[in-house]
Scaffold this motif. Sequence first.
Motif, PDB file in Angstrom:
ATOM      1  N   LEU A 151      13.615 -13.844   1.023  1.00 47.54           N
ATOM      2  CA  LEU A 151      13.300 -13.168   2.285  1.00 47.54           C
ATOM      3  C   LEU A 151      11.901 -12.561   2.209  1.00 47.54           C
ATOM      4  O   LEU A 151      11.732 -11.338   2.135  1.00 47.54           O
ATOM      5  N   PRO A 152      10.859 -13.404   2.221  1.00 52.23           N
ATOM      6  CA  PRO A 152       9.493 -12.905   1.994  1.00 52.23           C
ATOM      7  C   PRO A 152       8.991 -11.929   3.056  1.00 52.23           C
ATOM      8  O   PRO A 152       8.078 -11.152   2.791  1.00 52.23           O
ATOM      9  N   LEU A 153       9.570 -11.936   4.245  1.00 48.84           N
ATOM     10  CA  LEU A 153       9.122 -11.034   5.303  1.00 48.84           C
ATOM     11  C   LEU A 153       9.897  -9.717   5.311  1.00 48.84           C
ATOM     12  O   LEU A 153       9.574  -8.820   6.093  1.00 48.84           O
ATOM     13  N   ALA A 154      10.915  -9.615   4.460  1.00 53.26           N
ATOM     14  CA  ALA A 154      11.694  -8.380   4.370  1.00 53.26           C
ATOM     15  C   ALA A 154      11.024  -7.417   3.397  1.00 53.26           C
ATOM     16  O   ALA A 154      10.258  -7.825   2.523  1.00 53.26           O
ATOM     17  N   ARG A 155      11.324  -6.140   3.556  1.00 52.21           N
ATOM     18  CA  ARG A 155      10.783  -5.133   2.634  1.00 52.21           C
ATOM     19  C   ARG A 155      11.905  -4.612   1.743  1.00 52.21           C
ATOM     20  O   ARG A 155      12.835  -3.965   2.216  1.00 52.21           O
ATOM     21  N   PRO A 156      11.836  -4.916   0.422  1.00 50.89           N
ATOM     22  CA  PRO A 156      12.871  -4.395  -0.485  1.00 50.89           C
ATOM     23  C   PRO A 156      12.606  -2.935  -0.844  1.00 50.89           C
ATOM     24  O   PRO A 156      11.473  -2.524  -1.062  1.00 50.89           O
ATOM     25  N   VAL A 157      13.664  -2.159  -0.877  1.00 54.84           N
ATOM     26  CA  VAL A 157      13.586  -0.728  -1.191  1.00 54.84           C
ATOM     27  C   VAL A 157      14.641  -0.411  -2.246  1.00 54.84           C
ATOM     28  O   VAL A 157      15.790  -0.824  -2.109  1.00 54.84           O
ATOM     29  N   TRP A 158      14.252   0.286  -3.293  1.00 56.80           N
ATOM     30  CA  TRP A 158      15.235   0.766  -4.264  1.00 56.80           C
ATOM     31  C   TRP A 158      15.696   2.157  -3.868  1.00 56.80           C
ATOM     32  O   TRP A 158      14.882   3.034  -3.590  1.00 56.80           O
ATOM     33  N   VAL A 159      16.988   2.362  -3.882  1.00 60.38           N
ATOM     34  CA  VAL A 159      17.533   3.709  -3.755  1.00 60.38           C
ATOM     35  C   VAL A 159      18.026   4.111  -5.141  1.00 60.38           C
ATOM     36  O   VAL A 159      18.908   3.466  -5.710  1.00 60.38           O
ATOM     37  N   LEU A 176      14.874  -3.492 -21.632  1.00 57.94           N
ATOM     38  CA  LEU A 176      16.260  -3.098 -21.414  1.00 57.94           C
ATOM     39  C   LEU A 176      16.925  -3.967 -20.363  1.00 57.94           C
ATOM     40  O   LEU A 176      18.148  -4.118 -20.346  1.00 57.94           O
ATOM     41  N   LEU A 177      16.124  -4.531 -19.477  1.00 60.27           N
ATOM     42  CA  LEU A 177      16.648  -5.405 -18.432  1.00 60.27           C
ATOM     43  C   LEU A 177      16.439  -6.879 -18.762  1.00 60.27           C
ATOM     44  O   LEU A 177      16.773  -7.749 -17.973  1.00 60.27           O
ATOM     45  N   GLY A 178      15.848  -7.148 -19.940  1.00 60.26           N
ATOM     46  CA  GLY A 178      15.589  -8.528 -20.315  1.00 60.26           C
ATOM     47  C   GLY A 178      14.465  -9.161 -19.528  1.00 60.26           C
ATOM     48  O   GLY A 178      14.453 -10.372 -19.317  1.00 60.26           O
ATOM     49  N   LEU A 179      13.502  -8.347 -19.087  1.00 56.94           N
ATOM     50  CA  LEU A 179      12.385  -8.854 -18.304  1.00 56.94           C
ATOM     51  C   LEU A 179      11.075  -8.676 -19.073  1.00 56.94           C
ATOM     52  O   LEU A 179      10.897  -7.695 -19.796  1.00 56.94           O
ATOM     53  N   GLU A 180      10.173  -9.630 -18.891  1.00 59.83           N
ATOM     54  CA  GLU A 180       8.842  -9.456 -19.445  1.00 59.83           C
ATOM     55  C   GLU A 180       8.118  -8.356 -18.681  1.00 59.83           C
ATOM     56  O   GLU A 180       8.321  -8.177 -17.481  1.00 59.83           O
ATOM     57  N   ALA A 181       7.251  -7.646 -19.404  1.00 53.86           N
ATOM     58  CA  ALA A 181       6.578  -6.494 -18.794  1.00 53.86           C
ATOM     59  C   ALA A 181       5.811  -6.886 -17.538  1.00 53.86           C
ATOM     60  O   ALA A 181       5.851  -6.187 -16.519  1.00 53.86           O
ATOM     61  N   GLY A 182       5.093  -8.009 -17.593  1.00 56.99           N
ATOM     62  CA  GLY A 182       4.311  -8.443 -16.440  1.00 56.99           C
ATOM     63  C   GLY A 182       5.179  -8.793 -15.252  1.00 56.99           C
ATOM     64  O   GLY A 182       4.847  -8.465 -14.105  1.00 56.99           O
ATOM     65  N   HIS A 183       6.297  -9.443 -15.530  1.00 51.18           N
ATOM     66  CA  HIS A 183       7.220  -9.822 -14.468  1.00 51.18           C
ATOM     67  C   HIS A 183       7.807  -8.568 -13.824  1.00 51.18           C
ATOM     68  O   HIS A 183       7.890  -8.462 -12.590  1.00 51.18           O
ATOM     69  N   PHE A 184       8.200  -7.620 -14.652  1.00 54.78           N
ATOM     70  CA  PHE A 184       8.782  -6.383 -14.143  1.00 54.78           C
ATOM     71  C   PHE A 184       7.775  -5.621 -13.289  1.00 54.78           C
ATOM     72  O   PHE A 184       8.103  -5.110 -12.223  1.00 54.78           O
ATOM     73  N   ALA A 189       6.075  -3.698  -8.092  1.00 53.88           N
ATOM     74  CA  ALA A 189       4.975  -3.448  -7.161  1.00 53.88           C
ATOM     75  C   ALA A 189       5.353  -3.808  -5.732  1.00 53.88           C
ATOM     76  O   ALA A 189       4.750  -3.319  -4.784  1.00 53.88           O
ATOM     77  N   GLY A 190       6.368  -4.663  -5.581  1.00 54.59           N
ATOM     78  CA  GLY A 190       6.737  -5.111  -4.245  1.00 54.59           C
ATOM     79  C   GLY A 190       7.787  -4.269  -3.569  1.00 54.59           C
ATOM     80  O   GLY A 190       8.225  -4.599  -2.469  1.00 54.59           O
TER      81      GLY A 190
END
Length: 267
Positions: A151-159, A176-184, A189-190
Amino acid sequence: MQGWYFIVILSAIGGQGKTLFSELATLVLRSLRCRVQVFSADVQQRLAAKLGSVTTIDTDLLNAPDDPLALLRAFSPLSHAIEQAAESGCSIVLDTAATWDVPVARFLRDMGLDKVVADGGGQMIVVLVTTSNHDAMRALAKTTEVVTAALPLARPVWVLNERVGTVLPTGFDPDLLGLEAGHFAKMRAGVSEVVLPRMDDRLWQPVDRTGLNLIDFVNADPSELAALWVDAAGRPLDRLSAAVVQRRIASWIAKMMEEASRGLGFP
């Protein structure tokens, strides 16, 4: 207020505060004098008990992999509401059960609803609710990836529900989440963040279990609330003490609504 909002609230693990935030988002929109339609894909129907006028999505159809039209039939009322919103300006809140995150996201993607909403003058916001539970955070990260890709036109928000501590603070280790630092970093950022203020569960949980909606609670007679809480000896509070607790929780609810309004970017 110009335009309208389509707010989808997801949480891949139960017990993260999703229903509470669905109610908050609805109340914030109403406080802005927006008309709001609320939909729920949750068999527990807790939101319907709190808000009254809620359209229920047939969740039996969300678990019908052999029926290619099941999702279309399940979400037909929602699709109709989105079509009408372009003319009426009525905002929409969609609450979901954790079980149905994947079929809901798939339906939104397959129907291209982010573009439909944008073309109709609205803004689609996908709210991802979590606590500091590591399983919940991993699910948050993966769901965010799915949402941003689909959904590229949607805005994701963390609560970020702080009842159990700060979630994903600055300097958080993405391993801790199994993600590379750059990917995270790119994923983070989005998104924008809403941090719910912390409340002592000894005060809040008795209120939550009553099924009272937040407005009814704030306006209730303290004598009717006194039995919700007990003193150190296990005796129910008197009316005066209950009124003090009620005011404290009411100020907390007001703070949460302020955070929700700011974090979701409402005018």
